[in-house]
Design an enzyme around this catalytic site. Structure first.
Site, PDB file in Angstrom:
ATOM      1  N   HIS A  80      37.279  34.420  40.140  1.00 18.02           N
ATOM      2  CA  HIS A  80      37.515  33.325  41.088  1.00 18.02           C
ATOM      3  C   HIS A  80      37.336  31.963  40.410  1.00 18.02           C
ATOM      4  O   HIS A  80      36.718  31.832  39.347  1.00 18.02           O
ATOM      5  CB  HIS A  80      36.551  33.442  42.286  1.00 18.02           C
ATOM      6  N   GLU A 154      30.413  40.618  43.851  1.00 19.47           N
ATOM      7  CA  GLU A 154      29.651  40.287  42.655  1.00 19.47           C
ATOM      8  C   GLU A 154      28.382  41.140  42.577  1.00 19.47           C
ATOM      9  O   GLU A 154      27.966  41.774  43.562  1.00 19.47           O
ATOM     10  CB  GLU A 154      29.303  38.790  42.664  1.00 19.47           C
TER      11      GLU A 154
END
EC number: 3.1.3.63
Length: 514
Positions: A80, A154
């Protein structure tokens, strides 16, 4: 594109590791011995034995085979864009409180432009806001729905999440220190986050590979993308923070089916192709002043995009001249101390092009003094003579496929000679000033694949798991100096070549390799 897969599973919970290669990732005066050791796959074990300080061990983690595939599949991983917590230096983990910054949105848009002509069948994304928004920007107007998967979130950092780094250090002390220097054994709230992440990455690959698609976009996060790359090519948890993933960095993995229907051949086609310069910024948050840049010489006469040059000593063609000039411009902001090249013509011509730009970099006025760049030739970087000994046809075949099917004697000779070259490059890096030293090595893609293998402390069997293009660069940082472990900043970076670069993805016919 045929690439080697990790060694076979030998027990349900334990995995045999490769012996340490002949040349370790350190210069001669800093050599340490590493004993072979075993690693458990479960995150419940108390500790993973570590190699001697400054070494990356050959803890190559084999595990259950990947699902068989029926056709070649390419997977493009994107991290990202910059988030608000990235900007603040806050520990994010799998929390979902940060969003993309203005810079992060711009990075995602740059990645969209970089991938705009690429044909994707499906997009998998982490469900976290920062990743999903990046995926939406890159996916653009495509009609297919983005698939979110919680396993792509994550790394789970539990009580660490939300803390500024200095707060984590003050509150958790020894645990925070272990997170910094021994992440595989880092434990918090009864969990081993890195080991859990590696197990989760394996689960992700099962879902990605069993999906009916040929070209897959995956948008996720720093740590999980590291784990995806590492588990794909068979590297264990001790490689955490060794394979860099920058904001909106692109990594590419190719999966090719086996004729017997087994676990596919796997190749890392590129690592961390970033929207910005690949030579700017820190290495996994750590400053470094020691760096080796591997520059593949420009295309030479008789080369084609799909083949490698095994025909001997040839000068560059016009494409090679353009590639070398583009590389010289990319490296303009680096103050290169030494350029070491193979004695072959294409490598020397590429090195000279870079040197001319480096020496003129500070010359903006009539009274300027050109910057001095030391030029050297290294016989151990010359692998073309060894390549010519192979009877395997190198025309119209990918580099990784050629390496995977090449005669063992040829691969061994390349590996051993490149080990000597790697040792010499580390010694060259050690000879620089304490303030900083940047060494460029210019040579054949096969030589550079072997050099990266030695940096990662692999064995010759892993050479077919990597791919490099003519004119590409790969960057290795040494935040702990030449005796420490090398951090791979990027592999096979080609964005600087512009319209002459190799596309990240492309349409393929049924049964055709990437």
């Amino acid at each position: 594109m045929f690439c080697l897969t990790p060694p076979p599973l030998v027990h349900e919970h334990f995995f045999i590791l490769h012996k340490t290669p002949k040349f370790l990732s350190s210069c001669a005066r800093h050599t340490h011995q590493i004993a072979p050791f075993l690693v458990r796959s479960s995150s419940s074990v108390k500790e993973i034995e570590k190699p001697a300080e400054g070494e990356v061990s050959s803890n190559l983690r084999a595990s259950a085979p990947f699902p068989a595939i029926r056709a070649a599949k390419r997977v493009v991983l994107v991290r990202h864009g910059q988030s608000t917590w990235n900007e603040e230096g806050r520990i994010q983990g799998s929390s979902d409180f940060s969003v993309l910054t203005t810079k992060g949105e711009a990075q995602a848009e740059t990645s969209r432009q970089m991938l705009i002509d690429d044909a994707f069948d499906v997009c998998f994304s982490s469900p976290l806001i920062r990743s999903k928004r990046t995926a939406e920007i890159i996916w653009g107007a495509r009609e297919e729905q983005i698939i979110t998967d919680s396993d792509l979130r994550e790394i789970d950092l539990y009580s660490f999440q939300g803390l500024l780094k200095h707060e984590g250090k003050a509150k958790f002390g020894a645990a925070f220190r272990q997170w910094q220097i021994d992440a595989p054994n880092f434990i918090i709230d009864g969990h081993y986050p890195v080991r859990e992440l590696w197990a989760r990455a394996r689960s992700c690959w099962t879902k990605i590979l069993t999906h009916e698609s040929r070209s897959v976009l995956v948008v996720a996060h720093n740590a999980v993308n590291q784990a995806l790359v590492a588990t794909a090519i068979g590297l264990g948890t001790e490689y955490f923070r060794i394979l860099l993933q920058s904001n909106c960095g692109v990594s590419v993995l190719d999966f090719t089916p086996r004729l017997d229907g087994g676990s596919p051949y796997i190749c890392l086609n590129r690592l961390n192709q970033t929207p910005n310069s690949p030579v700017a910024g820190s290495s996994a948050g750590r400053k470094t002043s020691k760096r080796i840049v591997l520059v593949c010489h420009g295309s030479s006469q008789g080369d084609s995009e799909a083949s490698i040059n095994c025909a001997g000593d040839r000068p560059m063609n016009i494409l090679g001249v353009i590639q070398s000039q583009k590389t010289a411009e990319l490296l303009l902001d680096l103050k290169v101390n030494t350029i070491v090249s193979s004695p072959k013509m294409a490598s020397i011509e590429t090195a000279n092009a870079i040197s001319r730009v480096q020496e003129a970099a500070d010359c903006l006025g009539a009274d300027c003094v050109p910057r001095y760049v030391e030029m050297k030739q290294m016989q151990d970087l010359d692998v073309e003579n060894i390549l010519q000994q192979s009877k395997k046809d190198a025309t119209e075949v990918s580099l990784s496929s050629w390496l995977s099917g090449c005669e063992d004697g040829v691969v061994t000779a390349i590996w051993d000679q490149s080990g000597q070259a790697w040792k010499s490059l580390l010694e060259e890096l050690s000879n620089g000033s304490e303030e900083g030293n940047i060494v460029l090595a210019v040579g054949h893609p096969v030589a550079h694949i072997a050099l990266m293998g030695h940096c990662l402390n692999l064995t010759k069997e892993w050479m077919g798991s990597f791919h490099l293009n003519a004119g590409s660069i790969s960057v290795i940082d040494f935040p702990d100096g030449p005796a420490g472990r090398g951090v791979i900043r990027c592999i096979n970076y080609t964005a600087h070549l512009g319209r002459w670069s190799i596309p990240i993805t492309r349409s393929v016919l049924d049964g055709e390799e990437f």
